[in-house]
Design an enzyme around this catalytic site. Structure first.
Site, PDB file in Angstrom:
ATOM      1  N   ARG A  51      43.175  95.972  45.197  1.00 45.16           N
ATOM      2  CA  ARG A  51      41.960  96.826  46.229  1.00 45.16           C
ATOM      3  C   ARG A  51      41.850  97.960  44.968  1.00 45.16           C
ATOM      4  NH1 ARG A  51      41.345 100.725  49.723  1.00 45.16           N
ATOM      5  NH2 ARG A  51      42.050 103.006  49.480  1.00 45.16           N
ATOM      6  N   HIS A  56      47.667  94.398  46.311  1.00 42.28           N
ATOM      7  CA  HIS A  56      47.161  95.602  45.825  1.00 42.28           C
ATOM      8  C   HIS A  56      46.609  96.099  44.982  1.00 42.28           C
ATOM      9  CE1 HIS A  56      47.042  99.520  47.942  1.00 42.28           C
ATOM     10  NE2 HIS A  56      46.870 100.671  46.564  1.00 42.28           N
ATOM     11  N   LYS A  67      45.466 104.324  57.040  1.00 42.18           N
ATOM     12  CA  LYS A  67      47.036 105.049  56.008  1.00 42.18           C
ATOM     13  C   LYS A  67      46.887 106.460  55.844  1.00 42.18           C
ATOM     14  CE  LYS A  67      49.294 105.365  51.448  1.00 42.18           C
ATOM     15  NZ  LYS A  67      49.553 105.022  50.082  1.00 42.18           N
ATOM     16  N   HIS A 114      39.040 107.201  50.535  1.00 45.19           N
ATOM     17  CA  HIS A 114      39.712 107.783  49.556  1.00 45.19           C
ATOM     18  C   HIS A 114      38.984 109.124  50.120  1.00 45.19           C
ATOM     19  CE1 HIS A 114      41.303 104.777  46.915  1.00 45.19           C
ATOM     20  NE2 HIS A 114      42.362 106.010  46.923  1.00 45.19           N
ATOM     21  N   TYR A 116      42.622 104.638  40.505  1.00 41.62           N
ATOM     22  CA  TYR A 116      42.418 103.537  41.187  1.00 41.62           C
ATOM     23  C   TYR A 116      41.127 103.134  40.068  1.00 41.62           C
ATOM     24  CZ  TYR A 116      45.252 104.031  45.119  1.00 41.62           C
ATOM     25  OH  TYR A 116      46.961 104.019  46.017  1.00 41.62           O
ATOM     26  N   ARG A 154      43.361  97.448  52.006  1.00 39.60           N
ATOM     27  CA  ARG A 154      44.640  97.090  51.949  1.00 39.60           C
ATOM     28  C   ARG A 154      44.633  96.168  52.914  1.00 39.60           C
ATOM     29  NH1 ARG A 154      43.900 102.469  52.897  1.00 39.60           N
ATOM     30  NH2 ARG A 154      44.405 104.402  51.083  1.00 39.60           N
TER      31      ARG A 154
END
Length: 225
Positions: free
Chosen positions: A180, A177, A123, A203, A212, A98
Site C-alpha cells: 500500500r 501493508h 477501515k 485517507h 505513507y 489493504r
C-alpha cells in the site's frame, strides 16, 4: 473515571500491545465518553481522556519495492501453490487497497467498464470508490469466478501463504501493508495531486497520507533541470 486512571490503563496496555493499538483503543473510549456527554446527557463534565497524553507512535516505514524484490517475489511465486498471491500482490500495488479490502471485495462491486471498484465498508467506516488502472482491470478480468468474492480465501489462510512466500523469497522484512505504501508513492510519482491520491487511498487526514508516501530522491533528481 479520572485522567490518572486512564494513564495507568495506557501504561499497562503498552506492556502488552504496540503504541498504535493503544492509541486506537483510547480514541474509541474517548469517543464513547463524548457521545455519552454530548448526546446522552450523562453528567460526566469534562472528558477525562482530554487531559491524558496519547502514546507516541514512531513506526513509520520507508519500505519500497526494489527491482531485486520484484525478482525475488516472482521466483517465489512461481513455486507457490496459492494461486491468489500473485494477483493480490499486483492489485495491492495497482490500487493501494489493504489486504482486508481486497479479500472482502465482491464481484458485484466491480464495474469493469467504468474502471471502478467500490468498497462499501472500509477501515474508517466509510465507503470508497477506487479508480482502477488499466493493469488492474486486466488482472481482475483474468480472475476465475469461484464465488461472490474475487478472492475466496480466508484471512488466516492468506496470512500463512504470505509468510511462506516472503520467507521463500528471503524478504522477511516485507509486510503486505508495504505494498500500500508502494502504491501511494507510485500515485504521487505519476503526478496525481494530494486530493486525487486521497480519493484512491481513502485517507481523510492528509498528514497521515504523507506518512505513507516515500518518493525516492533519485526519481526527483531526474526531474530537476
Amino acid at each position: 473515571m479520572t485522567s490518572a486512571m486512564i494513564a495507568a490503563f495506557r501504561d499497562q496496555r503498552l506492556q502488552v500491545v504496540k503504541a498504535g493499538t493503544v492509541r486506537r483503543e483510547l480514541a474509541l473510549l474517548r469517543h464513547c465518553f463524548e457521545i455519552a456527554r454530548r448526546e446522552w446527557g450523562i453528567p460526566i463534565g469534562r472528558n477525562p481522556f482530554l487531559d491524558m497524553k496519547m502514546p507516541s507512535v514512531a513506526n513509520s516505514r520507508e519500505r519500497r519495492l526494489e527491482a531485486a524484490d520484484h525478482k525475488a517475489l516472482q521466483i517465489a511465486l512461481n513455486r507457490s501453490k496459492a494461486w491468489y498471491l500473485a494477483p493480490m500482490i499486483e492489485l495491492a500495488i495497482e490500487t493501494g487497497m489493504r489486504r482486508g479490502e481486497l479479500l472482502a471485495l465482491q464481484w458485484r462491486y466491480v464495474a469493469i467498464d467504468q474502471r471502478i471498484a467500490t468498497l462499501p465498508n472500509t477501515k474508517n467506516g466509510r465507503s470508497r470508490k477506487v479508480p482502477l488502472t488499466a493493469r488492474a482491470v486486466t488482472i481482475i478480468s483474468a480472475l476465475p469466478r469461484k464465488g461472490e468474492h474475487l478472492f475466496s480465501v480466508k484471512p488466516g489462510a492468506f496470512g500463512e501463504a504470505w509468510e511462506r512466500l516472503v520467507k521463500r523469497a528471503s524478504l522477511g522484512d516485507l509486510r503486505f501493508h508495504d505494498l500500500r505504501h508502494e502504491a501511494i508513492s507510485r500515485f504521487f510519482e505519476m503526478g496525481l495531486s494530494l486530493p486525487e491520491v486521497a480519493l484512491i487511498s481513502g485517507h481523510r487526514d492528509y498528514r497521515m497520507l504523507l506518512r505513507y508516501t516515500h518518493i525516492r530522491a533519485e526519481d526527483v533528481a531526474k526531474k530537476l533541470q
